[in-house]
Design a protein around this motif. Sequence first.
Motif, PDB file in Angstrom:
ATOM      1  N   THR A 192       0.803  -0.834  -0.006  1.00 22.93           N
ATOM      2  CA  THR A 192      -0.126   0.007  -0.096  1.00 22.93           C
ATOM      3  C   THR A 192       0.367   1.326  -0.387  1.00 22.93           C
ATOM      4  N   ALA A 193       1.820   1.143  -0.282  1.00 23.70           N
ATOM      5  CA  ALA A 193       2.573   2.232  -0.021  1.00 23.70           C
ATOM      6  C   ALA A 193       2.942   3.221  -1.132  1.00 23.70           C
ATOM      7  N   GLY A 194       2.565   2.535  -2.265  1.00 20.45           N
ATOM      8  CA  GLY A 194       2.651   3.842  -3.168  1.00 20.45           C
ATOM      9  C   GLY A 194       4.202   3.348  -3.907  1.00 20.45           C
ATOM     10  N   ASP A 195       3.769   4.146  -5.456  1.00 16.74           N
ATOM     11  CA  ASP A 195       5.430   4.094  -6.221  1.00 16.74           C
ATOM     12  C   ASP A 195       5.941   3.093  -6.416  1.00 16.74           C
ATOM     13  N   ALA A 196       5.795   1.793  -6.030  1.00 16.55           N
ATOM     14  CA  ALA A 196       5.643   0.410  -6.461  1.00 16.55           C
ATOM     15  C   ALA A 196       6.365  -0.155  -7.662  1.00 16.55           C
ATOM     16  N   ALA A 213      21.667  -5.928  -2.374  1.00 11.84           N
ATOM     17  CA  ALA A 213      20.040  -4.704  -3.141  1.00 11.84           C
ATOM     18  C   ALA A 213      19.924  -4.261  -1.892  1.00 11.84           C
ATOM     19  N   GLN A 214      19.246  -3.039  -1.478  1.00 12.09           N
ATOM     20  CA  GLN A 214      18.293  -2.293  -0.981  1.00 12.09           C
ATOM     21  C   GLN A 214      17.171  -1.786  -0.631  1.00 12.09           C
ATOM     22  N   PHE A 215      16.353  -1.972  -1.178  1.00 14.40           N
ATOM     23  CA  PHE A 215      15.421  -1.108  -1.717  1.00 14.40           C
ATOM     24  C   PHE A 215      14.920  -0.054  -1.375  1.00 14.40           C
ATOM     25  N   THR A 216      14.363   0.676  -2.497  1.00 12.23           N
ATOM     26  CA  THR A 216      13.292   1.888  -1.501  1.00 12.23           C
ATOM     27  C   THR A 216      11.717   2.483  -1.961  1.00 12.23           C
ATOM     28  N   LYS A 217      11.396   0.809  -3.028  1.00 11.08           N
ATOM     29  CA  LYS A 217      10.156   0.669  -3.011  1.00 11.08           C
ATOM     30  C   LYS A 217       9.740   0.030  -2.626  1.00 11.08           C
ATOM     31  N   PRO A 218       8.235   0.068  -3.114  1.00  9.36           N
ATOM     32  CA  PRO A 218       7.997  -2.225  -3.106  1.00  9.36           C
ATOM     33  C   PRO A 218       8.584  -2.654  -4.527  1.00  9.36           C
ATOM     34  N   LEU A 219       8.159  -3.343  -4.052  1.00 10.11           N
ATOM     35  CA  LEU A 219       8.421  -4.529  -5.400  1.00 10.11           C
ATOM     36  C   LEU A 219       7.130  -5.500  -5.817  1.00 10.11           C
ATOM     37  N   ALA A 221      -3.220   2.712  -9.253  1.00  8.00           N
ATOM     38  CA  ALA A 221      -2.735   3.554  -8.972  1.00  8.00           C
ATOM     39  C   ALA A 221      -1.393   3.582  -7.659  1.00  8.00           C
ATOM     40  N   ARG A 222      -1.196   1.946  -7.035  1.00  7.44           N
ATOM     41  CA  ARG A 222       0.018   2.413  -6.242  1.00  7.44           C
ATOM     42  C   ARG A 222       1.321   2.109  -6.646  1.00  7.44           C
ATOM     43  N   ILE A 223       0.917   1.841  -8.573  1.00  7.45           N
ATOM     44  CA  ILE A 223       1.982   1.135  -9.352  1.00  7.45           C
ATOM     45  C   ILE A 223       2.786   2.421  -9.943  1.00  7.45           C
ATOM     46  N   GLY A 224       4.007   2.552  -9.868  1.00  8.30           N
ATOM     47  CA  GLY A 224       4.368   3.245 -10.384  1.00  8.30           C
ATOM     48  C   GLY A 224       5.009   3.231 -11.932  1.00  8.30           C
TER      49      GLY A 224
END
Length: 405
Positions: free
Chosen positions: A65-69, A106-112, A177-180
């Motif tokens: 649910t964080a967005g920009d995935a 790798a350090q993820f800064t966005k949801p994958l 809307a949650r997918i970047g």
Amino acid sequence: MSFHSMWAELLPIGRDSASGGYRRYAWTGADADCRAWFRQQAEDRGLTYEVDRNGNQWAWLGDPTAGDAVVTGSHLDSVPDGGAFDGPLGVVSSFAALDELRDRGAQFTKPLALVNFGDEEGARFGLACVGSRLTAGQLTREQAHRLTDGDGVTLARAMENAGYDPDAIGADPERLARIGAFVELHVEQGRALDLSGDAVGVASAIWPHGRWRFDFRGEANHAGTTRLVDRRDPMLPYAETVLAARREAELAGAVATFGKIAVEPNGVNAIPSLVRGWLDSRAPGQDTLDTVLAGIEKAAREYAEAHGVDLDVVRESFTPVVEFDHALRDELARILGHHGELTVPVLGTGAGHDAGILSGSIPTAMLFVRNPTGVSHSPAESAAEDDCVAGVHALADVLEGLACR
């Protein structure tokens, strides 16, 4: 689990021993086995697994649910007697790319998210990309409920029999809307990469394409006693239309294929009462496609009239030209050119994909893996082991560039 072991595990599912091709049709036993495989892969990696309202499967790393995935994946279903790579290569590569990124630290800064879209090929119900079309609002619940297979089973009944709620399906704007960004890896369905000598390429656009049904209605009669002059045989204008489609496509630099036919009453010693043929046509641009279709239909109506046969033409599906998001496409090329030290050709395609359907809602892009023969939708479809691994590396680089910044 390595790419090779995942591939070997998935390979037997839905394979026909006689043809060597795959029959992984939506909401069948083979489809259920593929879906179980996807779920197990997600759980083995500690990912959050879910199935959306349209039956698409998701495996999440990070907060959904964080967005920009950043999302990657493809589909696991097949055309009748299709090849092993169309769809599954993208899904297997998505899990393998995640494994590689974890190995890199790798350090993820966005949801994958990794995804398996349902019923992409449309082999059972006649409409391609059902799962993504529903999600994007390009197919309504009512339209989907009217889809039926060759045995008269509705999509709604098939979903219900498989344990899913057909009344829940429909547009899912909250999820989109949650997918970047969505990046789909796919085996190339052509020989452009083989001719250029590149293992991996980036897609520029998908040609406009669609499916049309031609119903030639004549009169059933006895094949042995009916004079030729007295016949209203719908097979004749159908056959002439097949040839006309080839001519129109050649003249326009397009493609046109009658690949499916139904005949009634379908008896050796009976003149048909109905010949129903399905046309698939694709072209580099909309004007060209319109010209091809107009030429084919004009010829079909002239042939039908000449033989005393009625003709109905129905457009069953259509997808306009898809220009993939230019900024995302350019970013993929930059990432691959810099990190992977690859030459990255940019090429168009005449094949439709879930990425094309979603492109109207979210930024999408595609990676292609070389197909040495160009053969697809056939048991002869292939990709070299080294090229598949190169695709995994390229996808890992892309996901790292998009989700780990």
